[in-house]
Design an enzyme around this catalytic site. Sequence first.
Site, PDB file in Angstrom:
ATOM      1  N   LYS A  73       1.008  -1.482  -0.453  1.00 35.34           N
ATOM      2  CA  LYS A  73      -0.370  -0.229   0.074  1.00 35.34           C
ATOM      3  C   LYS A  73       0.816   1.596  -0.172  1.00 35.34           C
ATOM      4  O   LYS A  73       0.250   1.747   0.121  1.00 35.34           O
ATOM      5  CB  LYS A  73      -1.192   0.035   1.120  1.00 35.34           C
ATOM      6  N   ASP A 111      -9.548   2.448   1.871  1.00 37.60           N
ATOM      7  CA  ASP A 111      -9.543   1.954   3.500  1.00 37.60           C
ATOM      8  C   ASP A 111     -10.461   2.708   4.850  1.00 37.60           C
ATOM      9  O   ASP A 111     -10.818   1.779   5.393  1.00 37.60           O
ATOM     10  CB  ASP A 111      -8.201   1.755   3.738  1.00 37.60           C
TER      11      ASP A 111
END
Length: 294
Positions: A73, A111
């Site tokens: 990420k 997220d």
Amino acid sequence: MSERLSGHTLLISLIATPIRHSLSPKMHNEAFAKLGLDYAYLAFEVGNEELADAVQGIRALGIRGSNVSMPNKQAIIPYLDEISPAAELVGAVNTVVNKDGKGHLVGHVTDGTGAVRALAEEGVDIKDQIITLAGAGGAGTAIAVQLGLDGAKEVRIFNPKDAAFANAEKTVEKINSRTNTKASVTDLADDAAFKQSIAESSIYIDATGVGMKPLEDLSLINDPEVIRPDLVVFDVVYSPAETKLLKFAKEHGAKKAINGLGMMLYQGAEAFKLFTGEDMPVDYIKDLLFKEEN
């Protein structure tokens, strides 16, 4: 799926490791089928060592987008052409869009909004609350930033003094300077501070990945006194559906013990919109996933 595939089918990928446990391919492919969209979603085992080649593959093959999970990420950002303001603030990306399929890759992060929405769906409001958050990786950072943006009173981050700790210090600076939330970061090895923070919090969020294979037999909380009847425990792991932490929290009377399935669903819905321009049929997908996983 074979009946939907054609010479015009557009590919969406998921690059992470480990990843074969992921529900994202099922979620997105079922949504494509429901809406009659000519897309396919596939998972690929990709770590940091393979990441540069994988990103080049996205460009070369005209893959229309990709979800990104651990450990990529943060590592993927230097390979992208552009990142969204939210991703810049978080310093991590979990969704990449190949703009117009022409190789211009834009990174986004979903997220944090997914986590907050998952809590809200369970009746948990984070506004004006003190929240203890374990984990300062990509997901943890996104959640911490979103908690700040959405009005938490305090976000207390705990992480080992590893490479992510320095990133957590930067995240704390951003939250403190750009929101009204008070943020801090403490070494997770300070067990007394960790327990004290949870005692003063209404919500505990574990974003470490502890409890997921190969760490399924572990939990950061093993003391029954840490669990209170008014404490909400949220674990971002969704496979297994009940981690050791969540089982422990339920056994010792936590107010709520919530797994990461809802977060996965809602962050996925936002990514789906970025990939296709269409709204994911969330209620339909929710029924499929929750029925099979809970």
